[in-house]
Design an enzyme around this catalytic site. Structure first.
Site, PDB file in Angstrom:
ATOM      1  N   ARG A   1       0.858  -1.186   0.000  1.00 40.18           N
ATOM      2  CA  ARG A   1       0.000   0.000   0.000  1.00 40.18           C
ATOM      3  C   ARG A   1       0.894   1.235   0.000  1.00 40.18           C
ATOM      4  O   ARG A   1       1.990   1.225   0.572  1.00 40.18           O
ATOM      5  CB  ARG A   1      -0.878   0.057   1.254  1.00 40.18           C
ATOM      6  CG  ARG A   1      -2.113  -0.797   1.207  1.00 40.18           C
ATOM      7  CD  ARG A   1      -3.177  -0.242   0.257  1.00 40.18           C
ATOM      8  NE  ARG A   1      -4.377  -1.063   0.267  1.00 40.18           N
ATOM      9  CZ  ARG A   1      -4.624  -2.076  -0.589  1.00 40.18           C
ATOM     10  NH1 ARG A   1      -3.757  -2.378  -1.521  1.00 40.18           N
ATOM     11  NH2 ARG A   1      -5.748  -2.750  -0.514  1.00 40.18           N
TER      12      ARG A   1
ATOM     13  N   HIS B   1      -1.144   0.668  -9.619  1.00 40.16           N
ATOM     14  CA  HIS B   1      -1.876  -0.232  -8.706  1.00 40.16           C
ATOM     15  C   HIS B   1      -2.560  -1.371  -9.499  1.00 40.16           C
ATOM     16  O   HIS B   1      -3.775  -1.545  -9.409  1.00 40.16           O
ATOM     17  CB  HIS B   1      -2.923   0.542  -7.886  1.00 40.16           C
ATOM     18  CG  HIS B   1      -3.367  -0.199  -6.649  1.00 40.16           C
ATOM     19  ND1 HIS B   1      -3.690   0.418  -5.474  1.00 40.16           N
ATOM     20  CD2 HIS B   1      -3.544  -1.526  -6.404  1.00 40.16           C
ATOM     21  CE1 HIS B   1      -4.049  -0.476  -4.565  1.00 40.16           C
ATOM     22  NE2 HIS B   1      -3.970  -1.681  -5.117  1.00 40.16           N
TER      23      HIS B   1
HETATM   24  P1  NDP Z   1      -1.985 -11.367   4.689  1.00 43.11           P
HETATM   25  O1  NDP Z   1      -2.862 -10.852   5.772  1.00 43.11           O
HETATM   26  O2  NDP Z   1      -2.154 -12.785   4.245  1.00 43.11           O
HETATM   27  O3  NDP Z   1      -0.448 -11.207   5.119  1.00 43.11           O
HETATM   28  C1  NDP Z   1       0.034 -10.090   5.763  1.00 43.11           C
HETATM   29  C2  NDP Z   1       1.464 -10.378   6.214  1.00 43.11           C
HETATM   30  O4  NDP Z   1       2.011  -9.189   6.762  1.00 43.11           O
HETATM   31  C3  NDP Z   1       1.538 -11.453   7.303  1.00 43.11           C
HETATM   32  O5  NDP Z   1       2.654 -12.281   7.115  1.00 43.11           O
HETATM   33  C4  NDP Z   1       1.707 -10.634   8.571  1.00 43.11           C
HETATM   34  O6  NDP Z   1       2.389 -11.299   9.631  1.00 43.11           O
HETATM   35  C5  NDP Z   1       2.546  -9.492   8.053  1.00 43.11           C
HETATM   36  N1  NDP Z   1       2.448  -8.335   8.934  1.00 43.11           N
HETATM   37  C6  NDP Z   1       1.375  -7.590   9.236  1.00 43.11           C
HETATM   38  N2  NDP Z   1       1.684  -6.637  10.126  1.00 43.11           N
HETATM   39  C7  NDP Z   1       2.995  -6.792  10.392  1.00 43.11           C
HETATM   40  C8  NDP Z   1       3.911  -6.125  11.244  1.00 43.11           C
HETATM   41  N3  NDP Z   1       3.532  -5.112  12.020  1.00 43.11           N
HETATM   42  N4  NDP Z   1       5.184  -6.563  11.272  1.00 43.11           N
HETATM   43  C9  NDP Z   1       5.586  -7.596  10.504  1.00 43.11           C
HETATM   44  N5  NDP Z   1       4.766  -8.281   9.672  1.00 43.11           N
HETATM   45  C10 NDP Z   1       3.496  -7.873   9.629  1.00 43.11           C
HETATM   46  O7  NDP Z   1      -2.139 -10.382   3.476  1.00 43.11           O
HETATM   47  P2  NDP Z   1      -1.921 -10.675   1.908  1.00 43.11           P
HETATM   48  O8  NDP Z   1      -0.622 -11.359   1.742  1.00 43.11           O
HETATM   49  O9  NDP Z   1      -3.117 -11.322   1.343  1.00 43.11           O
HETATM   50  O10 NDP Z   1      -1.892  -9.180   1.322  1.00 43.11           O
HETATM   51  C11 NDP Z   1      -0.933  -8.240   1.757  1.00 43.11           C
HETATM   52  C12 NDP Z   1      -1.288  -6.855   1.249  1.00 43.11           C
HETATM   53  O11 NDP Z   1      -1.056  -6.766  -0.155  1.00 43.11           O
HETATM   54  C13 NDP Z   1      -2.744  -6.430   1.385  1.00 43.11           C
HETATM   55  O12 NDP Z   1      -3.051  -6.028   2.691  1.00 43.11           O
HETATM   56  C14 NDP Z   1      -2.838  -5.287   0.391  1.00 43.11           C
HETATM   57  O13 NDP Z   1      -2.516  -4.062   1.028  1.00 43.11           O
HETATM   58  C15 NDP Z   1      -1.770  -5.630  -0.639  1.00 43.11           C
HETATM   59  N6  NDP Z   1      -2.338  -5.943  -1.950  1.00 43.11           N
HETATM   60  C16 NDP Z   1      -1.961  -5.188  -3.031  1.00 43.11           C
HETATM   61  C17 NDP Z   1      -2.431  -5.475  -4.293  1.00 43.11           C
HETATM   62  C18 NDP Z   1      -1.968  -4.709  -5.487  1.00 43.11           C
HETATM   63  O14 NDP Z   1      -2.503  -4.915  -6.595  1.00 43.11           O
HETATM   64  N7  NDP Z   1      -0.983  -3.844  -5.356  1.00 43.11           N
HETATM   65  C19 NDP Z   1      -3.374  -6.585  -4.511  1.00 43.11           C
HETATM   66  C20 NDP Z   1      -3.699  -7.304  -3.324  1.00 43.11           C
HETATM   67  C21 NDP Z   1      -3.201  -6.990  -2.098  1.00 43.11           C
HETATM   68  P3  NDP Z   1       1.784 -12.641  10.288  1.00 43.11           P
HETATM   69  O15 NDP Z   1       1.956 -13.721   9.234  1.00 43.11           O
HETATM   70  O16 NDP Z   1       2.643 -12.872  11.452  1.00 43.11           O
HETATM   71  O17 NDP Z   1       0.354 -12.358  10.600  1.00 43.11           O
HETATM   72  C1  OXD Z   2      -6.341  -5.406  -3.054  1.00 45.71           C
HETATM   73  C2  OXD Z   2      -5.808  -4.503  -4.068  1.00 45.71           C
HETATM   74  O1  OXD Z   2      -6.151  -5.142  -1.858  1.00 45.71           O
HETATM   75  O2  OXD Z   2      -6.108  -4.696  -5.262  1.00 45.71           O
HETATM   76  O3  OXD Z   2      -6.965  -6.418  -3.418  1.00 45.71           O
HETATM   77  O4  OXD Z   2      -5.047  -3.589  -3.742  1.00 45.71           O
END
Ligand code: NDP
Ligand code: OXD
Length: 315
Positions: free
Chosen positions: A230, A278
């Site tokens: 993000r 994005h």
């Molecule tokens: P998940 O919830 O599956 O994974 C999030 C990961 O981040 C987990 O491993 C979590 O740790 C880690 N995390 C969260 N907070 C912290 C912290 N404070 N310190 C260290 N690690 C942290 O999310 P997704 O993988 O499904 O998606 C991730 C992000 O990708 C979404 O939230 C979105 O913002 C972005 N996204 C962007 C897209 C784009 O087109 N650019 C499309 C889709 C998503 P833990 O495993 O320990 O919980």
């Molecule tokens: C999502 C994105 O969060 O597209 O799915 O950014």
């Protein structure tokens, strides 16, 4: 009859209504604006719903995000706390994100920008490319997307490490967790891939202090940043300054603090930048609608639903 409100102000709502009607024929599917009697709405499927709108639906039982990241929902202080919020987890989306990550890592590793410039000059400069094993790629966030990307990077031959909130063991990936192991994770990373959610803890995490802790021992002598998580995760002034003073070798950003990225943003024309709008993981709407239908159908018969957001941690 249950009523599904489709709230997608920045997307073509009619198209989403049409798709969702096909997969949920038992529901009355209505698009916003024009939801009719708000007290009839029982379910909502949304992307960037206007703040306050969901709180105005008195009989709402389930909210499904049409995207994976739910930070925009959670920034709405009026979002009803007792209603489950489900986010998208889908193989199609996951696969597309890993494609983006591999593309960007390879683009930097194989110096594709230099080759493009040479081509425009008609210059035959066949410099030797490094091997994947020469780079250590660090993935911030080892969730659904981060783990898939990390495993695929490892399959390509990169040395891969990852960082998450809770400890993990993933075959072939060196895992680090929490604040205590963050510096060690960073100091061994040549190419940093950020797939974190934007939360109170992660906002602004991609800043000069972090960049200056990354490895400078990699093939380019300075680290590379790739962020598809993000825009709120990044300090954009710091990124520009660090590209200019050599703290960063190059960056690929798919997400920005302001989207669309304004035409006068220096990112567009910066020679060390790769900008994408994005679109890292623009997923197949049919796959997302099938997922939404599965969650709603399970919820309505009292079965456990998947991927409920943990509001206490913000993702
Ligand atoms: P998940 O919830 O599956 O994974 C999030 C990961 O981040 C987990 O491993 C979590 O740790 C880690 N995390 C969260 N907070 C912290 C912290 N404070 N310190 C260290 N690690 C942290 O999310 P997704 O993988 O499904 O998606 C991730 C992000 O990708 C979404 O939230 C979105 O913002 C972005 N996204 C962007 C897209 C784009 O087109 N650019 C499309 C889709 C998503 P833990 O495993 O320990 O919980
Ligand atoms: C999502 C994105 O969060 O597209 O799915 O950014």
């Amino acid at each position: 009859m249950s009523v599904l409100a489709v709230i997608t102000p920045t997307w073509n709502t009619l198209e989403w209504v049409t798709r969702l009607r096909k997969v949920l024929p038992q529901m009355d599917v209505r698009g916003w604006p024009g939801l009719g009697d708000l007290s009839e709405i029982t379910h909502a499927a949304c992307w960037l719903p206007p703040h306050g709108l969901l709180a105005d639906l008195p009989n709402l039982k389930l909210i499904v995000s049409l995207g994976a990241g739910v930070d925009a929902f959670l920034r709405d202080e009026t979002l009803p706390k007792h209603i489950p919020l489900v986010r998208v987890v889908d193989d199609d989306l996951t696969g597309r994100m890993s494609e983006y990550v591999l593309l960007q890592v390879l683009l930097h590793h194989r110096e594709q920008r230099r080759l493009d410039a040479n081509q425009r000059l008609g210059k035959w400069d066949s410099f030797a490319a490094r091997a994947a094993k020469d780079f250590s790629v660090g993935v911030m966030g080892l969730g659904v997307l981060g783990q898939d990307a990390a495993k695929k990077l490892a399959m390509m031959g990169y040395r891969v490490r990852g960082w998450s909130r809770s400890p993990k063991q993933i075959s072939g990936i060196e895992c680090f967790s929490g604040a205590a192991e963050f510096s060690t994770f960073l100091s061994g990373t040549d190419i940093l891939v950020c797939l974190l959610p934007a939360t109170q803890d992660t906002q602004g995490i991609l800043n000069r202090m972090l960049f200056s802790q990354l490895s400078r021992k990699g093939p380019f002598g300075a680290p590379i940043l790739i962020n598809a998580g993000r825009g709120r995760l990044q300090n954009e002034a710091d990124i520009l300054a660090c590209l200019d003073d050599g703290t960063l070798h190059a960056a690929s950003l798919d997400v920005f603090g302001q989207e669309p990225l304004p035409p006068d943003s220096p990112f567009w024309r910066h020679p060390k930048m790769t900008v994408t709008p994005h679109c890292a993981a623009d997923s197949d709407p049919a796959a997302i609608c099938a997922y939404v239908a599965r969650q709603i159908s399970k919820f309505d018969v009292g079965l456990p639903i998947d991927n409920i957001v943990d509001r206490s941690v913000g993702y």
